[in-house]
Scaffold this motif. Structure first.
Motif, PDB file in Angstrom:
ATOM      1  N   ILE A   1      -4.508   7.002   2.901  1.00  0.00           N
ATOM      2  CA  ILE A   1      -4.689   7.469   4.282  1.00  0.00           C
ATOM      3  C   ILE A   1      -5.770   6.616   4.962  1.00  0.00           C
ATOM      4  N   ALA A   2      -6.826   6.303   4.215  1.00  0.00           N
ATOM      5  CA  ALA A   2      -7.896   5.466   4.785  1.00  0.00           C
ATOM      6  C   ALA A   2      -7.375   4.039   5.003  1.00  0.00           C
ATOM      7  N   ALA A   3      -6.581   3.548   4.035  1.00  0.00           N
ATOM      8  CA  ALA A   3      -6.073   2.174   4.152  1.00  0.00           C
ATOM      9  C   ALA A   3      -5.227   2.031   5.413  1.00  0.00           C
ATOM     10  N   SER A   4      -4.383   3.041   5.687  1.00  0.00           N
ATOM     11  CA  SER A   4      -3.519   2.912   6.877  1.00  0.00           C
ATOM     12  C   SER A   4      -4.378   3.004   8.138  1.00  0.00           C
ATOM     13  N   ALA A   5      -5.519   3.707   8.050  1.00  0.00           N
ATOM     14  CA  ALA A   5      -6.418   3.749   9.219  1.00  0.00           C
ATOM     15  C   ALA A   5      -7.057   2.374   9.403  1.00  0.00           C
ATOM     16  N   PHE A   6      -7.521   1.785   8.296  1.00  0.00           N
ATOM     17  CA  PHE A   6      -8.127   0.446   8.408  1.00  0.00           C
ATOM     18  C   PHE A   6      -7.131  -0.524   9.027  1.00  0.00           C
TER      19      PHE A   6
END
Lengths: 273, 227, 270, 217
Positions: free
Chosen positions: A223-228
């Protein structure tokens, strides 16, 4: 237990809740409030120094490898079970936009496959738009965005054949995956791909992904990776919201467990009200 | 051995099965044919079910008088505007409706099923014996691995390091359960093949073995075969 | 030594095919020790007096190697104990599957309506099950075969869930064991046992720890053990041999593969 | 006409995003509300999603027909025959399904032969690939890999009666792992999974993430 007497707290009539979901309603409101506050802060430019995820560099490295070998990259947005808006599918859209733009800039062929028709409609738009923003509209080939059938194993059969036929160099398995994941991973291993994958949902396939992939992103990491990768400051800010909610839940767990051990069951009663 | 339709169909399904198994050696024309037949006929089946579904749950309801169901039909047709150049933005309306529904319906079951239920169980297990304390510790340490606002260095680093080990321990303990049932599915699949059409199975397998020998003889043991 | 570390995948596939096909062509039973959960499951059924009532949530769709043998072995055991069985299904497919299970467990010798009743598919999930516990006949007027339940001898005696002595839950997903636990076992504090396929094992362990289920036949392994205790070697035992051998071969491959890997790394290290 | 330009931006971008927000927020926050109208609407929206999925299937089929039709027309070497087979079997099953009812014997026979057998074989391939992944991928690389390897071997010996025959204490340890560390770790991952799923849903419900729309204009 709060009995049937008509009880009002502010505007909320406590009778209107389903058995056992009363406090859950307030927890949902709290969860959204924390999220929205941090999102607004992030929109106004507040920055958090967030831990960098090495797997993201691996994706860029994977595309570089494909360009060197002159072989295509394969991006999968998952199988049929989850809908186009299923939370375990949503990370695929910002990631595909980033990956497609990266591939377009480097003139690397990208094959996008999915096992669900509505999601195909979304992916087709994303890849077309990525080609335009990368300034190479002719890079987009309609034939390279493929819908392979609305069933998990029918879809993975198509992916297995495709990985070997098209001699894929880098296999990116994202989106909603279930039991058929091991087929895609081993077919990629048989044709010598670099494999990077991600699962956002808690499921039995997390172990399979950790086993079969060279780099893997699970649960909140994904989820964080897709935000980055969305490169939108507001969404990157929401990664901090993930942490703050976690701290609250950790606090409730510790305090709740200690209080319960001490024999006071009121906190538990409130939670199951 | 009467050549009934049934026998021919069983033979065809055994041939498709052997063709799919031939992928274990490498991708080949037999597998490609089987793969495309499976995808094509499944999509035909999906189209039949879709048409049946639209008739039963949409058109039938509208004809009975539930006008509200006219909206999904219009939205459904809007999907096909993607093929008209200047109106292809219209397809965003059905997508918006579907994404709004499927995201919220799934998310609300996650917040109750995974967060709320786990919290309820956590704060209702008294920490009176070592096992319960360890369960709580394992949970918190596993959660600590997924933090982003703290730097994973020093003490926090060691906690998250143990967190990753706990997570891999959980992974290590989930996969073998699946392995047993997967091995079971091989057993039942090969059992079906051998019992349904023993001669066809034997013949097809022999053919595949001959082809593998021929393939290795002509191409030599390629690097790919060594992995 | 380096060969052990990098055995090509095709050789591994070939060994697996051989290990699976040989026991299929010439099957042989295996000595299986009994684990705790299966032992408890057996003891609870063994402790049933003749005529005690069992509410059995079934979940067999095909003659597979996990759920189907678990159900057949359980019914054979219940038949020996002369227990009265009421079967309840969440899916139309499982209602059909349950007909074969009754046949294969030899229930056609018993008297339908007095010794056992097959309620078949009960739609509506949680809500209907809750209603069913309070008043069985009102919720399910007609059984799987279309006969009215009100006139059946069983339902003269058994009206609500309170008249049931044992609840057996089963299933491979939701609705499944957790539905029976949430709606039948916990609220009415019934004695209960469970049977699940391997993929659902992780979910059921929680319930067994919380003593919601007092015993469990889990995955094909559990079915094989249960068939061993009750002495009815069924489909689980005959198809378990290939799994048993391939698991041993795999464990050896993993151990020696890693020994070779570590020793090679050390050699490279020097 | 400036008005016309604004209007098209609102129509093209703002209204779809607002639809997602309205439906999403309504369905999410009314979950705990015990009100027949609310539950009824949720049910109806569920039916809408199913109907829209059936319509969308047409797009998937068109994509397939276009891709494979082009392969056949261009007679691509080694690809046109399978593509032709795909188109023929799709048409055959579709026509048979429309001609006879889906439950008729001929249809189930054709479906089981063309799809059923092959699909079950792809399911069983999972066993082969898991078997080889267990052997090849499970490497004692660093501490993490070793923990996962040892724990999996322990559980495999627990599942198949090997440990019992030779060293029964191992199973006591495995049972403890299952009852304590596994239950705790799994519960932690379940909560983390929940948090992630809800945050990413909020990202789309609060119109922060609009990547599903493709073109921004």
């Amino acid at each position: 237990m709060i009995n049937s007497v008509k009880m009002y707290v502010g505007w909320v009539d406590l009778e209107m809740f389903v058995e056992g979901r009363g406090t859950l309603f307030f927890f949902m409101i709290f969860f959204f409030a924390v999220y929205y506050a941090i999102a607004m802060l992030a929109k106004q430019g507040r920055k958090w120094d967030l831990r960098r995820l090495p797997q993201l560099d691996a994706i860029v490295e994977g595309i570089g490898r494909a360009v060197e070998l002159g072989r295509p990259v394969h991006f999968s947005a998952g199988v049929a079970q989850g809908g186009p808006g299923d939370p375990d599918r949503l990370h695929a859209y910002p990631m595909l936009r980033y990956i497609a733009r990266e591939c377009a800039q480097r003139d690397c062929r990208l094959i996008t496959t999915v096992g669900r028709s509505e999601v195909y409609a979304v992916l087709d738009q994303i890849v077309k738009e990525a080609a335009i923003t990368a300034g190479k509209p002719e890079w987009y080939r309609a034939e390279d965005v493929r819908y392979l059938g609305d069933d998990q194993f029918v879809y993975v059969g198509g992916v297995m054949g495709l990985l070997q036929r098209e001699k894929v160099a880098t296999n990116l398995l994202f989106g909603y995956w279930r039991g058929a994941l091991i087929n895609a991973l081993e077919a990629g291993r048989l044709s010598g791909c670099l494999q990077i994958g991600g699962i956002g949902r808690f499921s039995g396939e997390l172990g399979i992904m950790a086993l079969g992939c060279d780099y893997w992103l699970v649960l909140e990491e994904l989820i964080a990776a897709s935000a980055f990768l969305s490169e939108d400051p507001e969404q990157i800010g929401t990664i901090a919201a993930q942490d703050y909610i976690k701290y609250v839940i950790i606090a409730i767990s510790i305090i709740g467990a200690l209080v319960f051990t001490a024999g006071i069951e009121s906190l538990y009663k409130i939670l199951i009200w | 051995m009467e050549f009934t339709i049934n026998w021919m169909m069983v033979t065809l399904s055994v041939l498709i099965t052997v063709a799919v198994y031939s992928f274990l050696y490498r991708e080949n024309m037999a597998f490609r044919l089987a793969e495309h037949v499976i995808i094509g006929s499944f999509t035909g089946h999906a189209l039949v079910m879709a048409i049946k579904n639209i008739n039963e749950s949409a058109v039938a309801r509208v004809s009975v008088g539930e006008i509200g169901y006219f909206i999904p039909i219009i939205l459904g047709v809007l999907f096909f505007t993607r093929y008209i150049r200047e109106y292809d933005w219209l397809q965003r309306y059905p997508l918006a409706v579907v994404i709004g529904i499927s995201s919220a319906v799934a998310a609300r079951s996650f917040i109750e099923g995974w967060i709320w239920k786990s919290l309820q169980v956590t704060i209702s297990t008294p920490l009176n014996n070592l096992d319960h304390i360890l369960i709580l510790l394992a949970m918190l340490i596993a959660m600590s691995y997924f933090t982003f606002t703290i730097k994973h260095t020093g003490v926090v680093g060691s906690i998250t390091r143990i967190g990753k080990i706990v997570i891999l321990l959980v992974f290590g303990l989930t996969i073998p359960f699946d392995l047993i049932s997967r091995l079971g599915s091989i057993t039942s699949r090969l059992e079906w093949m051998i019992q349904a059409a023993p001669y066809v199975t034997a013949g097809a397998t022999l053919l595949v073995l001959l082809w593998i020998v021929y393939d290795i003889a002509t191409k030599g043991v390629t690097e790919e075969l060594r992995t | 030594m380096s060969f052990l570390e990098r055995i090509p995948r095709r050789i591994i596939f070939l060994t697996l095919i051989i290990v699976v096909v040989v026991p299929i062509l010439s099957p042989f039973p295996l000595p299986v020790p009994i684990t705790k959960n299966t032992r408890n499951y057996y003891n609870i059924i063994e402790a049933l007096e003749p005529g005690s009532v069992v509410f059995y949530g079934t979940s067999v769709e095909t003659r597979d190697i996990e759920a189907y043998p678990q159900h057949v072995a359980t019914l054979k055991h219940l038949k020996e104990k002369k227990a009265i069985v009421i079967t309840y299904c969440f899916g139309a497919g499982t209602a059909l599957g349950q007909e074969w299970v009754y046949e294969d467990a030899g229930y056609d010798e018993l008297e339908y309506g007095t010794d056992y009743v097959h309620l078949g598919f009960v739609p509506g999930g949680d809500a209907t099950l809750t209603a069913f516990c309070n008043d069985m006949v009102a919720t399910k007027q007609v059984d799987h075969y279309g006969n009215p339940t009100a006139t059946m001898p069983i339902f003269q005696k058994v009206k609500t869930i309170h008249d049931v002595d044992l609840v057996i839950a089963s299933g491979g997903g939701t609705p499944g064991p957790d539905t029976y636990a949430r709606i039948v076992v916990i609220p009415y504090d019934k004695v209960s046992i469970v049977q699940v396929p391997g993929a659902m094992a992780a979910m059921v362990y929680d319930f067994i720890n919380l003593k919601v289920f007092r015993g469990g036949v889990i995955a094909q392994r559990g079915a094989v053990e249960y068939e061993a205790i009750t002495g009815h070697a069924g489909r689980a035992t005959t198809t378990f041999a290939p799994i048993f051998i391939s698991s041993i071969v795999l464990i050896l491959l993993m151990i020696f593969g890693n020994i070779a890997y570590v020793s090679n790394r050390m050699k490279e290290g020097q | 006409m400036v008005g016309d330009d604004e209007m098209s931006i609102v129509l093209r971008r703002h209204i779809p995003v607002i639809i997602v927000t309205i439906i999403g927020i309504f369905l999410f926050f009314t979950y705990p509300i015990d009100n027949p109208v609310v539950i009824g609407t949720a049910g109806i929206l569920g039916n809408w999603a199913m109907i829209l999925a059936s319509f969308a299937l047409g797009i998937g089929a068109i994509n397939m027909i276009v891709i494979h039709g082009r392969r056949v027309s261009e007679m691509r070497k080694g690809l046109w025959e399978p593509s032709l087979a795909l188109l023929i079997t799709m048409a055959a099953v579709l026509l048979l399904g429309l001609a006879t009812s889906v439950k008729s014997d001929e249809y189930t026979l054709v479906y089981d032969t063309l799809v059923g057998a092959g699909r079950l074989t792809l399911v069983s391939l999972r066993g082969f690939f898991m078997f080889s992944a267990f052997y090849r991928a499970y490497r004692a690389r660093a501490l993490d890999g070793t923990v996962m390897l040892i724990v999996s071997i322990l559980l495999m010996m627990y599942n198949v009666p090997i440990a019992e025959l030779f060293f029964p204490q191992l199973n006591v340890f495995t049972q403890w792992l299952l009852d304590v560390l596994f239950v705790g770790g799994e519960r932690g991952l379940r909560i983390i999974g929940g948090i992630g799923m809800i945050i990413i849903t909020f990202r789309i419900l609060t119109t922060a993430d609009r990547s599903w729309m493709g073109r921004e204009e």
